[in-house]
Design an enzyme around this catalytic site. Structure first.
Site, PDB file in Angstrom:
ATOM      1  N   ARG A 184      42.759  32.608  44.619  1.00  0.00           N
ATOM      2  CA  ARG A 184      42.162  31.413  44.028  1.00  0.00           C
ATOM      3  C   ARG A 184      41.413  31.688  42.731  1.00  0.00           C
ATOM      4  NH1 ARG A 184      43.048  30.768  49.044  1.00  0.00           N
ATOM      5  NH2 ARG A 184      42.359  32.900  49.083  1.00  0.00           N
ATOM      6  N   THR A 185      40.534  32.662  42.745  1.00  0.00           N
ATOM      7  CA  THR A 185      39.635  32.822  41.601  1.00  0.00           C
ATOM      8  C   THR A 185      40.417  33.205  40.349  1.00  0.00           C
ATOM      9  OG1 THR A 185      37.989  33.576  43.191  1.00  0.00           O
ATOM     10  CG2 THR A 185      37.466  33.886  40.869  1.00  0.00           C
ATOM     11  N   LYS A 220      42.491  56.569  35.294  1.00  0.00           N
ATOM     12  CA  LYS A 220      42.451  57.849  34.562  1.00  0.00           C
ATOM     13  C   LYS A 220      41.019  58.312  34.343  1.00  0.00           C
ATOM     14  CE  LYS A 220      46.205  56.070  31.735  1.00  0.00           C
ATOM     15  NZ  LYS A 220      46.414  55.582  30.366  1.00  0.00           N
ATOM     16  N   ARG A 227      36.348  40.621  38.413  1.00  0.00           N
ATOM     17  CA  ARG A 227      35.979  40.866  39.820  1.00  0.00           C
ATOM     18  C   ARG A 227      35.959  42.372  40.024  1.00  0.00           C
ATOM     19  NH1 ARG A 227      38.551  37.793  44.904  1.00  0.00           N
ATOM     20  NH2 ARG A 227      37.062  36.262  44.081  1.00  0.00           N
ATOM     21  N   HIS A 256      29.079  35.635  44.038  1.00  0.00           N
ATOM     22  CA  HIS A 256      30.319  34.998  43.564  1.00  0.00           C
ATOM     23  C   HIS A 256      29.882  33.633  43.001  1.00  0.00           C
ATOM     24  CE1 HIS A 256      34.365  33.869  43.088  1.00  0.00           C
ATOM     25  NE2 HIS A 256      34.860  34.091  44.295  1.00  0.00           N
TER      26      HIS A 256
END
Ligand code: CP
Length: 310
Positions: A55-56, A85, A106, A134
């Site tokens: 969703r986000t 890396k 995120r 959130h």
């Protein structure tokens, strides 16, 4: 140079800002219905997702496209960016700042968005930082509540499930702290209770709340049941997860004990804690809630980037 508008945590919003944002999101509903806008044409959003999302990420990307902008990014930044890396988050953000106009990120670590904002030369939007916050989910949750009831003041809201690792309930608590006379029931198994720092904030703001493990006792008197998933991936052991899982299930029987106007929300994804038989009940608002994420995120992107271009 004007100060950058980052979205890092839900405490940053005042009530006036929230109400303005919700009004703007309402406008975005009309914009989408009329085929979108070119308001952000020529602007580029980077989506950097170090954790999974449906969703986000997709609603932010859709939001940018609906606003006429473009999107670059990586949906599995832990594997497919140079983080693998050994590149630091700070270096990644410095580089991405040169390629785009806003970063939606995120990350697995609490505080990662704040770290990113310290070195970014473009706005950063926190799309979830581990078990921390959130904020954009909480904004769409509050927007959904306001849309469903027409107001937020005075509502009784039960947050149910994993209140320790469920970052959405932390952010939603901070948003609700802007409203008058709300009552929050924190309902959870004993090993995933609402964290002390959230309770301290609610105390400072004079917000009434009760902690309990007894959903049945309050089911008939609440306005909003905000169900959450037990966040299996964040538990220190399988044993701890099993202590918390399967305790609160929203099913037909529980629905029969909720009020006629009570709505059921869930940030989603669900993992069995709302049964599919509930989906057709008019009080099940979680799929509309997910759609509302698009409108709120369009409004937020406009706020971060400015609306100079039409
Ligand atoms: N609610 C939410 O954050 O969903 P995603 O994990 O799918 O983005």
């Amino acid at each position: 140079m004007s100060e950058l508008y980052h979205v890092l945590g839900a405490k940053q919003f005042t009530k006036d800002e929230l109400e303005q944002l919700f009004d703007n999101a309402m406008e975005m509903e009309k914009v989408v219905a009329s085929g979108g806008t070119r308001a952000q044409e020529g602007r580029i959003m980077t989506t950097l997702f170090f954790e999974a999302s449906t969703r986000t990420r997709l609603s932010f990307e859709s939001a940018m496209h609906r606003l006429g902008g473009s999107v670059i990014g990586t949906e599995n930044a832990a594997q497919f960016s140079s983080a693998i890396k050994g590149e630091t988050l700070e270096d990644t953000i410095r580089i991405v700042s040169g390629y785009s106009d806003v970063i939606v990120m995120r990350h697995t670590d609490i505080g990662a968005a704040k770290r990113a904002a310290k070195v970014a030369s473009i706005p950063v939007i926190n799309a979830g930082d581990g078990a921390g916050e959130h904020p954009t989910q909480a904004l769409l949750d509050a927007y959904t509540i306001r849309k469903e009831f027409g107001y937020i003041d005075g509502l009784k809201i039960a947050m149910v499930g994993d209140l320790t690792y469920g970052r959405t309930v932390h952010s939603l608590s901070y948003i609700l702290a802007n409203y008058q006379n709300v009552m929050i029931y924190y309902i959870s198994p004993d090993n995933v209770r609402i964290p002390d720092n959230v309770k301290r904030y609610m105390d400072e703001k004079g917000i009434r709340y009760v902690e309990t493990d007894d959903l049945d006792a309050v089911a008939g008197s609440i306005d909003v049941l905000y169900q959450t998933r037990i966040q299996k991936e964040r538990f220190p052991s399988v044993e701890e997860y099993e202590k918390a899982s399967g305790k609160y299930i929203v099913d037909g029987e529980l629905m029969s004990r909720l009020g006629k106007q009570t709505i059921v929300l869930h940030p989603l994804p669900r993992a069995g804690e709302i049964t599919e038989e509930v989906d057709d009940d008019p009080r099940a608002a979680y799929f509309h809630q997910a759609v509302n994420g698009l409108y709120i995120r369009m409004a937020l992107v406009n706020k971060c980037l400015g609306e100079a271009r039409k």
